[in-house]
Scaffold this active site. Structure first.
Site, PDB file in Angstrom:
ATOM      1  N   HIS A   1      28.559 -24.550   3.609  1.00  0.00           N
ATOM      2  CA  HIS A   1      27.980 -25.853   3.932  1.00  0.00           C
ATOM      3  C   HIS A   1      29.020 -26.832   4.461  1.00  0.00           C
ATOM      4  CE1 HIS A   1      24.484 -24.752   1.052  1.00  0.00           C
ATOM      5  NE2 HIS A   1      24.275 -24.326   2.278  1.00  0.00           N
TER       6      HIS A   1
ATOM      7  N   HIS B   1      17.789 -17.607   7.774  1.00  0.00           N
ATOM      8  CA  HIS B   1      17.481 -17.209   6.398  1.00  0.00           C
ATOM      9  C   HIS B   1      17.587 -18.465   5.537  1.00  0.00           C
ATOM     10  CE1 HIS B   1      18.737 -13.500   8.412  1.00  0.00           C
ATOM     11  NE2 HIS B   1      18.095 -12.821   7.485  1.00  0.00           N
TER      12      HIS B   1
ATOM     13  N   SER C   1      20.893 -25.104   3.146  1.00  0.00           N
ATOM     14  CA  SER C   1      21.254 -25.444   4.523  1.00  0.00           C
ATOM     15  C   SER C   1      20.161 -26.192   5.281  1.00  0.00           C
ATOM     16  CB  SER C   1      21.669 -24.183   5.280  1.00  0.00           C
ATOM     17  OG  SER C   1      20.688 -23.176   5.201  1.00  0.00           O
TER      18      SER C   1
ATOM     19  N   GLU D   1      12.081 -18.389   6.863  1.00  0.00           N
ATOM     20  CA  GLU D   1      12.202 -17.800   5.531  1.00  0.00           C
ATOM     21  C   GLU D   1      11.087 -16.781   5.348  1.00  0.00           C
ATOM     22  OE1 GLU D   1      12.993 -16.297   2.186  1.00  0.00           O
ATOM     23  OE2 GLU D   1      14.421 -17.723   3.060  1.00  0.00           O
TER      24      GLU D   1
ATOM     25  N   ASP E   1      10.609 -13.175   9.839  1.00  0.00           N
ATOM     26  CA  ASP E   1      11.919 -12.540   9.829  1.00  0.00           C
ATOM     27  C   ASP E   1      12.889 -13.331  10.697  1.00  0.00           C
ATOM     28  OD1 ASP E   1      13.712 -10.086   9.405  1.00  0.00           O
ATOM     29  OD2 ASP E   1      13.628 -10.257  11.591  1.00  0.00           O
ATOM     30  N   GLY E   2      14.039 -13.665  10.133  1.00  0.00           N
ATOM     31  CA  GLY E   2      14.991 -14.497  10.840  1.00  0.00           C
ATOM     32  C   GLY E   2      15.624 -13.823  12.035  1.00  0.00           C
TER      33      GLY E   2
ATOM     34  N   ASP F   1      22.515 -16.416   7.759  1.00  0.00           N
ATOM     35  CA  ASP F   1      22.975 -16.346   6.367  1.00  0.00           C
ATOM     36  C   ASP F   1      22.096 -15.363   5.604  1.00  0.00           C
ATOM     37  OD1 ASP F   1      24.007 -16.852   3.841  1.00  0.00           O
ATOM     38  OD2 ASP F   1      22.853 -18.701   3.579  1.00  0.00           O
TER      39      ASP F   1
END
Length: 286
Positions: free
Chosen positions: A18, A41, A99, A117, A142-143, A168
């Site tokens: 971060h 994610h 995030s 997500e 799905d990211g 991530d």
């Protein structure tokens, strides 16, 4: 997928990730032109450090809480990170931001966030957290697939010339995750070569990371900087000894922004043998 970030929220890896994220957002905000952020994610966006998951591991105690307690010397990047975390606090609650919340708080009117997500419960919590903010869009998907679907970034007839993609993943199986990462980043760079791509990765032992780093260095990009923080030596396969961020196409002189903050992080959260380093996987020639 069984991963729940609530067990790890606010740990040393979150702090590094971060801090780099806030520094990238600050760099993007130096220009008036709008930018787009894709969080592949995203998680639930905010975590209760008093809840059973966080209390079971206690990882925040050796992470953000130790950092706050010691209040080390604060170079600008570290001060900006701590201010961003404080700005996300809910009065009367013991929380740590994920995030997407840090990004949402940093956005200007012209900027946009797409947060992905896959887990239904986490996605619903994130939708509730960001509800009513027209700059933020939450996708239960799905990211990795979102990189292909959402780049190059646009909103209606508006095309964004600048974008930050935060990757991530949970790394439940590192060996299985690495090919997905490199394929997604390659596709993203082909679709939006000027974008900034920031990949978080865990460090348990050094050797298993080397194939990933070699493949990342061969991606079609101008430059890539690896930023690492180890809170103990990387010789224990059973513990998260540290973590890193690979920033592809980093802003000009970004290493000078981040490096002064690494020593205070290692001193505040590290054990014996704590260290940090910045390594260019690929560096653009002057």
């Amino acid at each position: 997928m069984n991963y729940r970030h609530g067990f790890h929220a606010g740990n040393h890896a979150d702090v590094l990730k971060h801090l780099v994220l806030v520094a990238l957002l600050d760099a993007l905000k130096r220009k008036d032109a709008p930018f787009f952020v894709l969080d592949t994610h995203a998680g639930r966006g905010q975590y209760d450090l008093a809840a059973s998951q966080a209390q079971r591991t206690g990882e925040a105690e050796a992470g953000i809480r130790r950092l706050w307690a010691t209040r080390p010397s604060e170079p600008p990047a570290l001060a900006a990170y701590l201010a961003a975390v404080a700005a996300c606090w809910t009065p009367g609650a013991d929380t740590y931001p994920g995030s997407p919340l840090l990004v949402a708080r940093a956005l200007r009117e012209q900027d946009r966030l797409a947060a992905c997500e896959l887990q239904p419960e986490e996605a619903e919590a994130l939708k509730s957290l960001l509800h009513g903010d027209p700059r933020c869009h939450v996708h239960q998907r799905d990211g990795y697939a979102a990189i292909k679907a959402l780049l190059p970034p646009r909103e209606g007839s508006t095309r964004f010339a600048r974008a930050l993609v935060l990757v991530d993943p949970p790394y439940e199986s590192q060996a299985e995750e690495y090919p997905l990462i490199t394929a997604a980043l390659r596709d993203g760079l082909e679709r939006f070569p000027q974008g900034i791509f920031a990949l978080w990765y865990p460090i348990k032992q050094r050797a298993p990371l080397q194939p990933l780093m070699r493949k990342l260095a061969n991606l079609p990009m101008k430059s890539a900087l690896a930023i690492e923080l180890l809170v103990r030596p990387d010789d224990s396969p059973l513990r998260l000894n540290g973590s890193g961020m690979v920033v592809i196409n980093p802003p000009w002189q970004f290493e000078r922004t981040v490096e002064p903050a690494l020593r205070p992080l290692a001193q505040a959260m590290g054990e014996s043998g704590a260290s940090w380093r910045l390594t260019w996987l690929k560096q653009e020639k002057p």
